[in-house]
Design a protein around this motif. Structure first.
Motif, short mmCIF file in Angstrom:
data_model
loop_
_atom_site.label_atom_id
_atom_site.label_comp_id
_atom_site.label_asym_id
_atom_site.label_seq_id
_atom_site.Cartn_x
_atom_site.Cartn_y
_atom_site.Cartn_z
N PHE A 171 0.84 -1.20 0.00
CA PHE A 171 0.00 0.00 0.00
C PHE A 171 0.87 1.25 0.00
CE2 PHE A 171 -2.72 3.14 2.37
CZ PHE A 171 -3.60 3.37 1.34
N GLN A 172 1.94 1.24 0.81
CA GLN A 172 2.84 2.40 0.82
C GLN A 172 3.48 2.60 -0.55
OE1 GLN A 172 4.73 3.57 4.22
NE2 GLN A 172 6.41 4.66 3.22
N ASN A 228 0.80 8.13 8.17
CA ASN A 228 1.79 8.82 9.01
C ASN A 228 3.13 8.93 8.30
OD1 ASN A 228 -0.11 9.01 11.04
ND2 ASN A 228 0.68 7.28 12.21
N ASN A 229 3.54 7.84 7.64
CA ASN A 229 4.82 7.85 6.94
C ASN A 229 4.85 8.90 5.84
OD1 ASN A 229 5.67 5.71 8.51
ND2 ASN A 229 5.22 4.14 6.95
N LEU A 230 3.72 9.10 5.20
CA LEU A 230 3.63 10.04 4.07
C LEU A 230 3.14 11.41 4.49
CD1 LEU A 230 2.16 7.59 1.39
CD2 LEU A 230 4.55 8.24 1.75
N LYS A 231 2.96 11.58 5.82
CA LYS A 231 2.50 12.86 6.37
C LYS A 231 1.15 13.28 5.79
CE LYS A 231 7.08 14.61 7.63
NZ LYS A 231 7.73 13.29 7.55
N ALA A 282 -3.26 1.21 7.28
CA ALA A 282 -3.37 2.40 6.44
C ALA A 282 -2.95 3.66 7.21
CB ALA A 282 -4.79 2.56 5.92
N GLN A 283 -3.17 3.68 8.54
CA GLN A 283 -2.76 4.84 9.32
C GLN A 283 -1.24 4.94 9.41
OE1 GLN A 283 -4.82 7.33 10.80
NE2 GLN A 283 -2.76 8.25 10.82
N GLY A 287 -5.86 12.83 1.73
CA GLY A 287 -5.90 11.99 2.91
C GLY A 287 -6.31 10.57 2.59
N VAL A 288 -6.19 9.72 3.60
CA VAL A 288 -6.54 8.31 3.49
C VAL A 288 -7.69 8.03 4.46
CG1 VAL A 288 -5.75 5.94 3.79
CG2 VAL A 288 -4.18 7.68 2.89
#
Length: 315
Positions: free
Chosen positions: A76-77, A110-113, A105-106, A95-96
């Motif tokens: 997903f990332q 978070n990783n992608l800000k 997914a959270q 946003g997701v």
């Protein structure tokens, strides 16, 4: 479908769907609501129990996830990074939005800000389960909500909640900010998201019945029972002397996936006052004037749909 508002630049939404019927329905309904507000939509889902893409041509579907949570995060990332590389700088991902069961997914958000929005597709009472495990590390990402006003600006027309008292209790325990939205199916009439083929012949059968005379029986898409229980229910319906519409899906009985699950003597007894189908267009059934009661497994979608149509429930 309601005509979408002008497309909002910089507001592409990615929705992550849990692959079971009771979770797919509200997430696709929410996607439709967001789409009518001008948000382009991407649906991320596992290949298992994939929703029918043809029913929602307005959405972009991404079926690269092949397992749940433990194996979902990396693919997903990777997809999100590729998506964000090629996007127009004026048309970014906003946003997701993810089903609470798809909590990986959270981590990616978070990783992608990116803002991550958790949508609980079950009754609010299930949130109280988290209070029992306050120190479970992986639970901390389950309850996350938007921090930007752009997500809070929609008026969904909801002034109070069916489970308001439970939400108040949870808020006192968690001290988190959350929103009570819905019922989505009333706010977003859309194409069917059913994984099973709906038998619409039951509607013409209902048209011939007296007002509020029919018992509708459906135990959802996942409940399974023993053959003895099925036969017991069958004879209970026969002895009720009421007309009934019964959903008997092929996978309802454990160890028997055949079509002929009911005894011949039962069929002879109820001939002329029943309709038995493998799957029904439930929202249309519950809205029909001939339906006077709903015998249900109490899945949250079924509960909301029944309450909205003011159909009494046997639970």
């Amino acid at each position: 479908m309601e005509k979408p508002e002008a497309r909002k630049l910089g507001h592409w939404m990615v929705l992550v769907v849990y692959p079971f019927q009771g979770h797919i329905n509200p997430m696709l309904q929410l996607a439709t609501i967001l789409y009518t507000k001008g948000f382009p939509i991407t649906i991320a889902h596992p290949q298992f129990n994939s929703p029918n893409h043809e029913n929602h041509p307005e959405f972009h579907f991404m079926a690269t996830i092949t397992a749940l949570n433990s194996n979902c995060e990396a693919p997903f990332q990777q997809y999100m990074e590729e998506m964000m590389k090629v996007e127009d700088p004026h048309d970014r991902v906003a946003g997701v939005v993810y089903d609470g069961f798809m909590h990986f997914a959270q981590v990616v958000a978070n990783n992608l800000k990116l803002p991550g929005i958790n949508v609980r597709t079950s009754a609010a009472a299930t949130l109280l389960l988290f209070a029992v495990f306050p120190d479970a590390h992986h639970e901390k990402c389950y309850i996350s909500f938007p921090r930007t006003c752009e997500f809070e600006s929609f008026n969904f027309g909801v002034d109070n909640s069916l489970d308001e008292s439970t939400l108040i209790k949870f808020k006192n325990i968690s001290h988190l900010k959350f929103f009570s939205l819905g019922p989505f199916h009333k706010l977003a009439p859309s194409a069917s998201s059913s994984l099973l083929k709906e038998d619409t012949s039951c509607i013409s059968w209902l048209d011939k019945q007296a007002p509020e005379s029919v018992i509708y029986i459906s135990f959802g898409s996942m409940v399974r029972m023993d053959e003895k229980e099925l036969v017991e229910i069958a004879w209970g319906l026969a002895n009720s002397e009421q007309p009934f519409l019964w959903v008997v899906r092929p996978s309802l009985v454990r160890g028997n996936s055949g079509d002929d699950l009911l005894p011949e003597s039962f069929k002879e007894r109820v001939e002329g006052r029943c309709c038995i189908v493998k799957w029904a267009p439930q929202k249309e059934v519950l809205a029909h004037g001939a339906v006077g009661g709903f015998w249900s497994h109490c899945g949250w979608n079924s509960t909301l749909e029944s309450v909205c149509e003011r159909v009494p429930m046997l639970c």
